[in-house]
Scaffold this motif. Sequence first.
Motif, PDB file in Angstrom:
ATOM      1  N   ALA A  84       0.839  -1.211   0.000  1.00 44.54           N
ATOM      2  CA  ALA A  84       0.000   0.000   0.000  1.00 44.54           C
ATOM      3  C   ALA A  84       0.871   1.257   0.000  1.00 44.54           C
ATOM      4  O   ALA A  84       0.647   2.190  -0.779  1.00 44.54           O
ATOM      5  CB  ALA A  84      -0.937  -0.003   1.201  1.00 44.54           C
TER       6      ALA A  84
ATOM      7  N   ASP B 204      10.327   3.217   7.032  1.00 39.48           N
ATOM      8  CA  ASP B 204       9.865   1.902   7.479  1.00 39.48           C
ATOM      9  C   ASP B 204      10.694   1.452   8.671  1.00 39.48           C
ATOM     10  O   ASP B 204      11.910   1.682   8.728  1.00 39.48           O
ATOM     11  CB  ASP B 204       9.942   0.866   6.356  1.00 39.48           C
ATOM     12  CG  ASP B 204       9.045  -0.341   6.646  1.00 39.48           C
ATOM     13  OD1 ASP B 204       8.011  -0.495   5.959  1.00 39.48           O
ATOM     14  OD2 ASP B 204       9.360  -1.115   7.591  1.00 39.48           O
TER      15      ASP B 204
ATOM     16  N   ASN C 131      -0.378 -14.587  -4.948  1.00 39.98           N
ATOM     17  CA  ASN C 131      -1.707 -14.441  -5.537  1.00 39.98           C
ATOM     18  C   ASN C 131      -2.031 -12.943  -5.567  1.00 39.98           C
ATOM     19  O   ASN C 131      -2.567 -12.395  -4.614  1.00 39.98           O
ATOM     20  CB  ASN C 131      -2.699 -15.223  -4.673  1.00 39.98           C
ATOM     21  CG  ASN C 131      -4.101 -15.224  -5.219  1.00 39.98           C
ATOM     22  OD1 ASN C 131      -5.031 -15.624  -4.525  1.00 39.98           O
ATOM     23  ND2 ASN C 131      -4.286 -14.768  -6.442  1.00 39.98           N
TER      24      ASN C 131
ATOM     25  N   TRP D 151       8.121   4.830  13.182  1.00 37.42           N
ATOM     26  CA  TRP D 151       7.310   5.997  13.555  1.00 37.42           C
ATOM     27  C   TRP D 151       6.798   5.793  14.974  1.00 37.42           C
ATOM     28  O   TRP D 151       6.153   4.768  15.267  1.00 37.42           O
ATOM     29  CB  TRP D 151       6.134   6.160  12.581  1.00 37.42           C
ATOM     30  CG  TRP D 151       5.236   7.301  12.953  1.00 37.42           C
ATOM     31  CD1 TRP D 151       5.615   8.578  13.232  1.00 37.42           C
ATOM     32  CD2 TRP D 151       3.818   7.263  13.087  1.00 37.42           C
ATOM     33  NE1 TRP D 151       4.510   9.347  13.525  1.00 37.42           N
ATOM     34  CE2 TRP D 151       3.399   8.567  13.450  1.00 37.42           C
ATOM     35  CE3 TRP D 151       2.859   6.275  12.927  1.00 37.42           C
ATOM     36  CZ2 TRP D 151       2.063   8.886  13.665  1.00 37.42           C
ATOM     37  CZ3 TRP D 151       1.530   6.597  13.146  1.00 37.42           C
ATOM     38  CH2 TRP D 151       1.145   7.891  13.508  1.00 37.42           C
TER      39      TRP D 151
ATOM     40  N   SER E  28       4.607  -5.377  10.767  1.00 39.27           N
ATOM     41  CA  SER E  28       3.279  -4.817  11.089  1.00 39.27           C
ATOM     42  C   SER E  28       2.854  -5.317  12.463  1.00 39.27           C
ATOM     43  O   SER E  28       2.479  -6.469  12.591  1.00 39.27           O
ATOM     44  CB  SER E  28       2.243  -5.266  10.061  1.00 39.27           C
ATOM     45  OG  SER E  28       2.784  -5.186   8.783  1.00 39.27           O
TER      46      SER E  28
ATOM     47  N   GLU F  17      -3.874  -2.404   4.777  1.00 40.44           N
ATOM     48  CA  GLU F  17      -4.532  -3.273   5.743  1.00 40.44           C
ATOM     49  C   GLU F  17      -4.846  -2.558   7.055  1.00 40.44           C
ATOM     50  O   GLU F  17      -5.607  -3.071   7.871  1.00 40.44           O
ATOM     51  CB  GLU F  17      -3.640  -4.500   5.994  1.00 40.44           C
ATOM     52  CG  GLU F  17      -4.415  -5.720   6.434  1.00 40.44           C
ATOM     53  CD  GLU F  17      -3.504  -6.917   6.643  1.00 40.44           C
ATOM     54  OE1 GLU F  17      -2.798  -7.305   5.690  1.00 40.44           O
ATOM     55  OE2 GLU F  17      -3.509  -7.470   7.752  1.00 40.44           O
TER      56      GLU F  17
ATOM     57  N   LEU G 240      -4.305  -8.141  -1.338  1.00 42.89           N
ATOM     58  CA  LEU G 240      -3.318  -7.290  -2.012  1.00 42.89           C
ATOM     59  C   LEU G 240      -4.000  -6.280  -2.930  1.00 42.89           C
ATOM     60  O   LEU G 240      -3.586  -5.119  -2.992  1.00 42.89           O
ATOM     61  CB  LEU G 240      -2.337  -8.148  -2.811  1.00 42.89           C
ATOM     62  CG  LEU G 240      -1.230  -8.803  -1.976  1.00 42.89           C
ATOM     63  CD1 LEU G 240      -0.401  -9.748  -2.836  1.00 42.89           C
ATOM     64  CD2 LEU G 240      -0.328  -7.744  -1.337  1.00 42.89           C
TER      65      LEU G 240
HETATM   66  C1  LIG Z   1       1.698 -15.774   4.943  1.00 40.75           C
HETATM   67  C2  LIG Z   1       0.947 -14.717   4.188  1.00 40.75           C
HETATM   68  C3  LIG Z   1       0.621 -14.915   2.860  1.00 40.75           C
HETATM   69  C4  LIG Z   1      -0.128 -13.953   2.165  1.00 40.75           C
HETATM   70  N1  LIG Z   1      -0.429 -14.182   0.859  1.00 40.75           N
HETATM   71  C5  LIG Z   1      -1.200 -13.294   0.187  1.00 40.75           C
HETATM   72  C6  LIG Z   1      -1.534 -13.504  -1.177  1.00 40.75           C
HETATM   73  O1  LIG Z   1      -1.044 -14.454  -1.831  1.00 40.75           O
HETATM   74  N2  LIG Z   1      -2.379 -12.610  -1.784  1.00 40.75           N
HETATM   75  C7  LIG Z   1      -2.887 -11.531  -1.109  1.00 40.75           C
HETATM   76  O2  LIG Z   1      -3.674 -10.781  -1.687  1.00 40.75           O
HETATM   77  N3  LIG Z   1      -2.516 -11.261   0.156  1.00 40.75           N
HETATM   78  C8  LIG Z   1      -1.699 -12.120   0.816  1.00 40.75           C
HETATM   79  N4  LIG Z   1      -1.325 -11.858   2.109  1.00 40.75           N
HETATM   80  C9  LIG Z   1      -1.771 -10.586   2.732  1.00 40.75           C
HETATM   81  C10 LIG Z   1      -0.920  -9.388   2.244  1.00 40.75           C
HETATM   82  O3  LIG Z   1       0.450  -9.724   2.253  1.00 40.75           O
HETATM   83  C11 LIG Z   1      -1.179  -8.177   3.152  1.00 40.75           C
HETATM   84  O4  LIG Z   1      -2.565  -7.914   3.208  1.00 40.75           O
HETATM   85  C12 LIG Z   1      -0.432  -6.933   2.637  1.00 40.75           C
HETATM   86  O5  LIG Z   1       0.965  -7.136   2.670  1.00 40.75           O
HETATM   87  C13 LIG Z   1      -0.771  -5.698   3.460  1.00 40.75           C
HETATM   88  O6  LIG Z   1      -0.140  -4.599   2.844  1.00 40.75           O
HETATM   89  P1  LIG Z   1       0.089  -3.220   3.617  1.00 40.75           P
HETATM   90  O7  LIG Z   1       0.962  -2.414   2.726  1.00 40.75           O
HETATM   91  O8  LIG Z   1      -1.188  -2.669   4.069  1.00 40.75           O
HETATM   92  O9  LIG Z   1       0.875  -3.638   4.943  1.00 40.75           O
HETATM   93  P2  LIG Z   1       2.228  -4.461   5.167  1.00 40.75           P
HETATM   94  O10 LIG Z   1       2.576  -5.265   3.971  1.00 40.75           O
HETATM   95  O11 LIG Z   1       2.034  -5.168   6.448  1.00 40.75           O
HETATM   96  O12 LIG Z   1       3.330  -3.324   5.301  1.00 40.75           O
HETATM   97  C14 LIG Z   1       3.297  -2.406   6.371  1.00 40.75           C
HETATM   98  C15 LIG Z   1       4.687  -1.810   6.532  1.00 40.75           C
HETATM   99  O13 LIG Z   1       4.629  -0.836   7.567  1.00 40.75           O
HETATM  100  C16 LIG Z   1       5.774  -0.941   8.364  1.00 40.75           C
HETATM  101  N5  LIG Z   1       5.462  -0.407   9.691  1.00 40.75           N
HETATM  102  C17 LIG Z   1       4.547  -0.833  10.576  1.00 40.75           C
HETATM  103  N6  LIG Z   1       4.547  -0.080  11.671  1.00 40.75           N
HETATM  104  C18 LIG Z   1       5.491   0.883  11.462  1.00 40.75           C
HETATM  105  C19 LIG Z   1       5.953   1.992  12.241  1.00 40.75           C
HETATM  106  N7  LIG Z   1       5.445   2.287  13.440  1.00 40.75           N
HETATM  107  N8  LIG Z   1       6.939   2.766  11.719  1.00 40.75           N
HETATM  108  C20 LIG Z   1       7.461   2.512  10.488  1.00 40.75           C
HETATM  109  N9  LIG Z   1       7.053   1.465   9.732  1.00 40.75           N
HETATM  110  C21 LIG Z   1       6.081   0.674  10.209  1.00 40.75           C
HETATM  111  C22 LIG Z   1       6.100  -2.402   8.376  1.00 40.75           C
HETATM  112  O14 LIG Z   1       7.463  -2.638   8.686  1.00 40.75           O
HETATM  113  C23 LIG Z   1       5.736  -2.825   6.954  1.00 40.75           C
HETATM  114  O15 LIG Z   1       6.848  -2.745   6.079  1.00 40.75           O
HETATM  115  C24 LIG Z   1      -0.545 -12.769   2.815  1.00 40.75           C
HETATM  116  C25 LIG Z   1      -0.194 -12.556   4.150  1.00 40.75           C
HETATM  117  C26 LIG Z   1       0.555 -13.503   4.845  1.00 40.75           C
HETATM  118  C27 LIG Z   1       0.919 -13.247   6.286  1.00 40.75           C
END
Ligand SMILES: Cc1cc2nc3c(=O)[nH]c(=O)nc-3n(C[C@H](O)[C@H](O)[C@H](O)COP(=O)(O)OP(=O)(O)OC[C@H]3O[C@@H](n4cnc5c(N)ncnc54)[C@H](O)[C@@H]3O)c2cc1C
Length: 430
Positions: free
Chosen positions: A22, A41, A59, A142, A189, A392, A405
Amino acid sequence: MATADAAAAGPRRVAVVGGGPAGLMAAEVLSQAGVQVDVYDAMPSVGRKFLLAGKGGLNLTHSEPHDAFAARYGQRRAFIEPMLQAFGAPQLREWARGLGIETFVGTSGRVFPTDMKAAPLLRAWLARLRSAGVRFHMRHRWVGWAGAESNGGQGIGLRFASSSGEVIADAHDAVVLALGGASWSRLGSDGAWVPLLESRGVAVQPLVPSNCGFDVAGWTDFFRTKFAGAPMKNVALAIDAIDGSRFEQQGEFVVTEGGVEGSLVYAASGPVRERIARDGEAIVHIDLLPQRSADFVAAEVARPRGSRSLSTHLKSRLGLDGVKAALLHELLSREEVHDAARLARAIKSLPLRLVRPRPIDEAISSAGGVGADALTDRLMLRALPRVYCAGEMLDWEAPTGGYLLTACFASGVVAGRAAAESVSAERQGP
Ligand SMILES: Cc1cc2nc3c(=O)[nH]c(=O)nc-3n(C[C@H](O)[C@H](O)[C@H](O)COP(=O)(O)OP(=O)(O)OC[C@H]3O[C@@H](n4cnc5c(N)ncnc54)[C@H](O)[C@@H]3O)c2cc1C
């Protein structure tokens, strides 16, 4: 204490906090709009959960028609659908192609990169972001706001804990928060952002496990020892949700040491979790033979079995053996097992009592977070002007299948575009 930035003069600047799919998508949209982007990050590298998602075959999205796709977001459809209209599955596949990553539609309709992996996509993406001038600040956690969240056009103050001590970044004209949910905390996360937003008057729904396993009250030692790890293939699972709707789906799940997990259970996790929260338990009904009608099963079970054991009878008449037959014995009383009519009914609708979700850290994703009410339709926090949220950390959930995703990418696009427009409108003046 280091002060990273000073004044608001110079190019428009936006901070993206959280480098998952995201946040990176927001960063890309912002940099394309000519904005100087700083990605912060907490981890030593970005996209760790995305890379993990690639381990079992990434996926990315799903090929089903828009209406069916949007319905996967259930009660949050109205919240997510406009984002999918801005950037849905077709745009996501096109975007991946732009990074040199071709995708294909699997037999289930799910969309994967041809090599199934996340790493080549992430590598190409980061190279493109870097060459567009996006700056990455790793190991910057953060930890809070610096002074007022907004000081009259002087930039939004953010405090970070870094390896070299506390850093204050205060020259960003807008901020996109993309901090993820609260599962797999070792990948970054951890949901520690919740009080930071609540302290500024943002209502956050509690983060709870989604796409997770559940515990039963307890398997017998025999069943656990013999069947933990066994897959229940070609079954259906049904549960009456607390909102009056009924979840019913075919698929497979796995017996665990203390309960059940796997794709079919994950798909039902929302209604199951809500029922447990309300009633203290959730009864799901398992159809062990969804391809057979209740009448057929009843007739086969009732056939005379002569001297054959019940197990042999069920196996030869209905193909029921192994973990499926064992689950019947595990969950039914002796009387029920030996009453043909009751046994037949149980084969088609075996009640299984689930008592608690597995811990959030084990879940594929989390539900809860910043709700639609706390946001404008362009994902800006109503309580914090020029602070946007994506991914998320927003309050929605969806089953596995690429829906997670896709919504993360889509919300990153919406938040990134809105942040870019807000800072350019601001510089242009009234
Ligand atoms: C085992 C597994 C398999 C998956 N497979 C799939 C799939 O095949 N298809 C699918 O659609 N989804 C899948 N998912 C779900 C998908 O990976 C997540 O929904 C997605 O990564 C969320 O994206 P995001 O950018 O919101 O958050 P995240 O990917 O969780 O990224 C958040 C980022 O914020 C950073 N962060 C958090 N708090 C702080 C802070 N206080 N200060 C600085 N940085 C911070 C973290 O380090 C991280 O890098 C899977 C999840 C898991 C656990």
